[in-house]
Scaffold this active site. Sequence first.
Site, mmCIF file in Angstrom:
data_model
loop_
_atom_site.group_PDB
_atom_site.id
_atom_site.type_symbol
_atom_site.label_atom_id
_atom_site.label_comp_id
_atom_site.label_asym_id
_atom_site.label_seq_id
_atom_site.Cartn_x
_atom_site.Cartn_y
_atom_site.Cartn_z
ATOM 1 N N ASP A 108 -9.412 0.927 6.191
ATOM 2 C CA ASP A 108 -8.467 0.721 7.286
ATOM 3 C C ASP A 108 -8.957 1.369 8.585
ATOM 4 O O ASP A 108 -9.016 0.725 9.627
ATOM 5 C CB ASP A 108 -7.089 1.266 6.893
ATOM 6 C CG ASP A 108 -6.012 0.870 7.896
ATOM 7 O OD1 ASP A 108 -6.193 -0.116 8.634
ATOM 8 O OD2 ASP A 108 -4.970 1.550 7.951
ATOM 9 N N SER A 109 -9.357 2.628 8.514
ATOM 10 C CA SER A 109 -9.750 3.333 9.749
ATOM 11 C C SER A 109 -10.891 2.629 10.478
ATOM 12 O O SER A 109 -10.903 2.579 11.713
ATOM 13 C CB SER A 109 -10.158 4.778 9.438
ATOM 14 O OG SER A 109 -9.049 5.501 8.964
ATOM 15 N N ASP A 134 0.854 -1.185 0.000
ATOM 16 C CA ASP A 134 0.000 0.000 0.000
ATOM 17 C C ASP A 134 0.900 1.249 0.000
ATOM 18 O O ASP A 134 1.807 1.352 0.829
ATOM 19 C CB ASP A 134 -0.861 -0.055 1.278
ATOM 20 C CG ASP A 134 -2.013 0.932 1.275
ATOM 21 O OD1 ASP A 134 -2.384 1.404 0.189
ATOM 22 O OD2 ASP A 134 -2.535 1.208 2.370
ATOM 23 N N HIS A 176 -9.178 4.629 -2.422
ATOM 24 C CA HIS A 176 -8.511 4.637 -1.109
ATOM 25 C C HIS A 176 -9.407 5.384 -0.115
ATOM 26 O O HIS A 176 -10.399 5.997 -0.502
ATOM 27 C CB HIS A 176 -7.164 5.363 -1.220
ATOM 28 C CG HIS A 176 -6.097 4.543 -1.836
ATOM 29 N ND1 HIS A 176 -4.933 4.234 -1.187
ATOM 30 C CD2 HIS A 176 -6.027 3.931 -3.046
ATOM 31 C CE1 HIS A 176 -4.175 3.482 -1.967
ATOM 32 N NE2 HIS A 176 -4.810 3.290 -3.107
ATOM 33 N N ASP A 200 2.760 5.105 -5.598
ATOM 34 C CA ASP A 200 2.003 6.345 -5.464
ATOM 35 C C ASP A 200 2.889 7.532 -5.830
ATOM 36 O O ASP A 200 3.636 8.046 -5.008
ATOM 37 C CB ASP A 200 1.483 6.471 -4.026
ATOM 38 C CG ASP A 200 0.698 7.766 -3.817
ATOM 39 O OD1 ASP A 200 0.555 8.535 -4.781
ATOM 40 O OD2 ASP A 200 0.228 7.989 -2.688
HETATM 41 ZN ZN LIG Z 1 -4.389 5.132 0.556
#
Ligand SMILES: [Zn+2]
Length: 332
Positions: free
Chosen positions: A279-280, A93, A234, A115
């Site tokens: 994720d959070s 990631d 994302h 990224d």
């Molecule tokens: Zn991300």
Amino acid sequence: MTSYTELGLVNTVELFKKAVSGGYALPAYNFNNLEQLQAIIQACVETKSPVIMQVSSGARKYANQNLLKNMAKGAVEYANELGCDIPVVLHLDHGDTLELCKDCIESGFSSVMIDGSHHSFEENIALTKKVVEFAHSRKDYVSVEGELGILAGVEDDVSSEHSHYTQPDEVEEFVKKTGVDSLAISIGTSHGRTKFKPEQCTRDANGVLIPPPLRFDILEEIERRIPGFPIVLHGSSSVPMDYVHIIEKFGGKLKDSVGIPEEQLRRAAKSAVCKINIDSDGRLAMTAMIRKILAEQPEEFDPRKILSPARDELKKLYMHKNINVLGSANRV
Ligand SMILES: [Zn+2]
């Protein structure tokens, strides 16, 4: 040097094709420790969902890269043991350099993200292309995710919101010149648990922040320009208020938390969006249970008794996401 096939992993190519044509998105869940990994595998086996297990560079620093690689290998064996042969991807990631991506690919990752979204358009293309050339030249093809547009978030101090969105007129050139397998775009999702400033939101009758809607017009324009190309979102946690309230009830402080409503993510998952990063929400689920146990059972000091309710809550959350938000359940 390890190839991902030795670990029982797969790349994203076939999985994304099926997800785009089937109108669902694969879950991309981050892991840093045993309990998170157990929850991910248990939830995805029980819902019969393919899964992308993500490791960030922060996770590599936190847990150690060798441990993470072998945990991923163990996760595949664990899924088999649980009785369902779900496809498992090990994905980097937010890789930010060619070296980091190479390192992950050589240690057994089946997919990487490079990224370059903070660079200029040309530099982003050049960096991404280098990673793609390396990843695609391996004996076992490693898939690559690129990013165009910058996600808003509390870390950002850029004042103009509109400059963050992906420019649809850049996507064809980017995809063509880089050769990426999927593209992360910015249409209003955001990293973290405070996805928007209160002044960007409205409030409902209970005072809960309601975020501005995702820019489906930009998504549609991107889909028109690169039909069927796998798109990634994302920062797609919904920040459930139930968890926020438990955390705050037991001493936590999570002012102005706001996420992306699940109905909007469900709508996105039905389009060419085929990977959604969450994720959070998992962090909130675990923290809520840990705070609750510590407060309600102050005599407890066995980490297993503290962490297993957190793990179970995480599994429950991920099953819900697979079934009701991503639509990835029963796709194996
Ligand atoms: Zn991300």
